[in-house]
Design an enzyme around this catalytic site. Structure first.
Site, PDB file in Angstrom:
ATOM      1  N   GLU A  73      -1.550  -9.418   3.120  1.00 19.55           N
ATOM      2  CA  GLU A  73      -1.434 -10.078   4.425  1.00 19.55           C
ATOM      3  C   GLU A  73      -2.781 -10.539   4.964  1.00 19.55           C
ATOM      4  O   GLU A  73      -2.839 -11.481   5.763  1.00 19.55           O
ATOM      5  CB  GLU A  73      -0.756  -9.145   5.440  1.00 19.55           C
ATOM      6  N   CYS A  94       0.837  -1.196   0.000  1.00 21.04           N
ATOM      7  CA  CYS A  94       0.000   0.000   0.000  1.00 21.04           C
ATOM      8  C   CYS A  94       0.879   1.257   0.000  1.00 21.04           C
ATOM      9  O   CYS A  94       1.463   1.596  -1.015  1.00 21.04           O
ATOM     10  CB  CYS A  94      -0.958  -0.037   1.185  1.00 21.04           C
ATOM     11  N   HIS A 123      -3.475  -5.178   0.193  1.00 14.25           N
ATOM     12  CA  HIS A 123      -2.931  -5.723   1.448  1.00 14.25           C
ATOM     13  C   HIS A 123      -2.994  -7.252   1.404  1.00 14.25           C
ATOM     14  O   HIS A 123      -3.961  -7.856   1.895  1.00 14.25           O
ATOM     15  CB  HIS A 123      -3.723  -5.197   2.648  1.00 14.25           C
TER      16      HIS A 123
END
Length: 613
Positions: A523, A394, A521
């Site tokens: 993750e 990001c 993102h």
């Protein structure tokens, strides 16, 4: 089955909705709710220093990090409605009152607020979260906070009413409590648990199971004492002591037969008696055996609280275990890398640079605001110039673009409009559909589709040579599409874009061993045993395994063999559920994201070291 662990006293309610919904006998399904008494509508506007990370769901919901733990452990996809806050409940009740739904009645906490909580649970429980059809058989409801908190009272009252409505055998309350040990004498103290149970019973709820957090295993005499004063059978007192890594916790629950207690209390004896945890057990044991390390420098703004980057840490861990490496995270406060820190805090400045230069890889996570931005730019420059594996997430991707523009393209004034609205070289701009006045829920949120424009790039290969991926977003700013041709002419390639081709999603530097930035993102969708592709690329590049990983064809990725085969690798095909086949995928029609249009989409002990040590 999963219990949320916290040093706070919490309630986790396991309730079977068998009395209201038809059960599917062959396959039991679990549903998750998290109840948070704070008045915020969601976690989106909370400071990471105060509340930890904001976890983003597929539908764009900004929720507490606990829902991320549930998604990772159970490998499910939750929705914003699985996260209930006081703000959401009161807002829904007030909206009903304004519409006249209450027919002139005086609106009160009881019954209107408590009824709204129960209605929310029953309504959302009908929506499956595991990709299967039909409602859940068992709902897990976590009520966060501390017994006695004034803001928790409506939720506790609602759950008390709910337990009465569904009746015995359909409601099981698990009380999570801390059993501290006084280091001076080394004796576990049960008084905090006794008082919290007494307070809970005074509010109309009686625990069926005690989940006791402690540093070390509790002796049987401690359990007997708790049983005597809390009126809970010894067999139903589960000890959740510290372990080498969090993947041992389900095994710990199994050893203490927590599943048998739940099945009995919910009248589900027809279920299989033994949880199938062989693969999970192998992963937990594998992590304990890892010796060779991989060091990742985490260059961020919120390094003082590791929970601010919890999902990033988990994704790094998943990837490092997959690469058979023990993860070491070096926390590098980005502001300590800046030149001003060299004058104001020289020791911290030296320590930060020492950690950065000693790392095998560099990661710059997401964030907001201009504090520490220059330090992140310096970290990206160091990784680029010294061929150190780099992953920017990001803001970390935007930082890489700014640094490249300044250092390679000689655009000295290059900047993001977030940090300098009047910059003459705006390489990162504000998204046109965003709002600068309304902060909550106005970003580009949730799952969005990214199409690969370069089929043989590293990112596409790591994802399995798919044509697109669906990943979760949370940002207000984006790379200026008008400057993309200049960047690509200078050597920075935008290998992933949205369906319009105007939003830049993935960058790569082909001349670098691994220099990747992603606007999304990744993750948030990493799972134990299913690490995020770009995180896997970072760890593999950092420990010299990337070339072997990329030696694959037809979507097959070289991956580590099972623990029994040591540190070898196998060529078993790996499928990423958020990706699509390069050959079979049909191009989707262009769809505007102005109004938040969404597309289909498909934890753990980490050694950390701060720069101050």
């Amino acid at each position: 089955m999963l219990i949320n662990f916290d040093v706070r006293w919490e309630i986790v309610v396991f309730t079977s909705l068998r009395g209201m919904f038809a059960l599917q006998r062959r396959r039991r399904k679990v549903f998750i709710f998290c109840l948070y008494p704070y008045l915020n509508t969601d976690a989106g506007t909370m400071s990471p220093f105060e509340h930890g990370e904001v976890f983003v769901l597929d539908d764009g919901g900004e929720v507490d990090l606990d829902l991320g733990n549930y998604e990772r452990f159970l490998d499910i996809k939750l929705t914003r409605d699985n996260n209930i806050t006081t703000g959401k409940i009161y807002q829904s009740v007030i909206d009903k009152e304004r519409r006249g739904d209450y027919l002139g009645k005086t609106v009160q906490v009881v019954p209107h607020i408590t009824d709204a909580i129960q209605e929310w649970i029953e309504r959302v429980a009908m929506v499956p979260v595991d990709g299967k059809e039909g409602p859940a058989d068992v709902c897990v409801i976590e009520l966060g906070g501390t017994i006695g908190d004034i803001e928790s009272m409506p939720f506790i009252e609602a759950l008390g009413q709910f337990s009465y409505r569904v009746g015995p055998g359909n409601f099981c309350l698990v009380h999570v409590s801390l059993v501290p040990v006084l280091k001076a004498v080394g004796e576990p103290k049960t008084k905090p648990t006794q008082h919290s149970v007494r307070g809970l019973r005074g509010l109309g709820l009686t625990p069926n199971i005690l989940a006791c957090r402690s540093d070390k295993p509790l002796d049987i005499n401690i359990k007997e004492k708790l049983s005597l004063f809390c009126h809970v059978p010894v067999a139903n007192i589960i000890n959740l002591h510290d372990v080498t890594n969090i993947w041992h916790i389900p095994l710990l629950l199994k050893e203490q037969k927590a599943h048998e207690a739940l099945l009995k209390l919910l009248n589900l004896q027809g279920c299989p008696k033994e949880p199938m945890l062989e693969e999970w057990m192998g992963r937990a044991k594998l992590y304990d055996m890892l010796q060779e390390t991989v060091r990742i420098a985490m260059v961020g703004k919120y390094t003082g609280l590791s929970d601010s980057y919890l999902s990033v840490l988990k994704a790094l861990l998943h990837a490092s275990v997959d690469c058979r490496r023990k993860l070491v995270v070096d926390w590098v406060p980005s502001s300590d890398l800046e030149e001003t820190a060299a004058k104001e805090a020289p020791e911290a400045h030296k320590a930060a640079w020492r950690l950065l230069k000693g790392a095998d890889g560099v990661l710059v996570p997401g964030g907001f605001g201009d504090r520490g931005v220059q330090g992140k730019i310096l970290a990206a420059k160091y990784a680029r110039e010294n061929k150190i594996p780099y992953l920017g997430i990001c803001l970390g991707m935007q930082i890489a673009v700014i640094e490249f523009a300044r250092s390679v393209m000689n655009l000295r004034e290059a900047n993001s409009m977030e940090f300098d609205p009047d910059t003459t070289a705006p390489v990162v701009i504000f998204m046109p559909e965003g709002s600068k006045t309304q902060m909550g829920g106005t970003m580009r949120l949730g799952s969005r589709r990214t199409f690969f424009t370069v089929a043989d790039c590293k990112s596409a290969k790591l994802y399995g040579k798919v044509s697109f991926v669906d990943e979760r977003h949370r940002h207000r700013y984006e790379v200026n599409p008008n400057m993309v041709p200049e960047f690509e002419k200078a050597g920075l390639v935008f290998v992933g874009k949205d369906e319009t081709g105007k939003r830049m999603e993935i960058i790569e530097l082909p001349s670098h061993p691994y220099y990747v930035g992603v606007q999304f993102h990744p993750e948030f969708k990493s799972r134990p045993g299913k690490p995020s592709a770009v995180f896997l690329g970072l760890i593999a590049a950092s420990c010299g395994q990337l070339d072997a990983r990329l030696q694959a064809s037809d979507g097959q990725i070289i991956q580590p063999a099972s623990p029994a085969h040591g540190n070898g690798y196998s060529t078993t095909p790996r499928t990423y559920r958020n990706g699509g086949s390069l050959k079979k995928q049909k191009q989707l029609p262009i769809k505007s994201l102005v109004n938040g249009g969404s597309f289909r989409s498909n934890g753990n002990c980490v050694h950390v070291q701060h720069s101050s040590t």
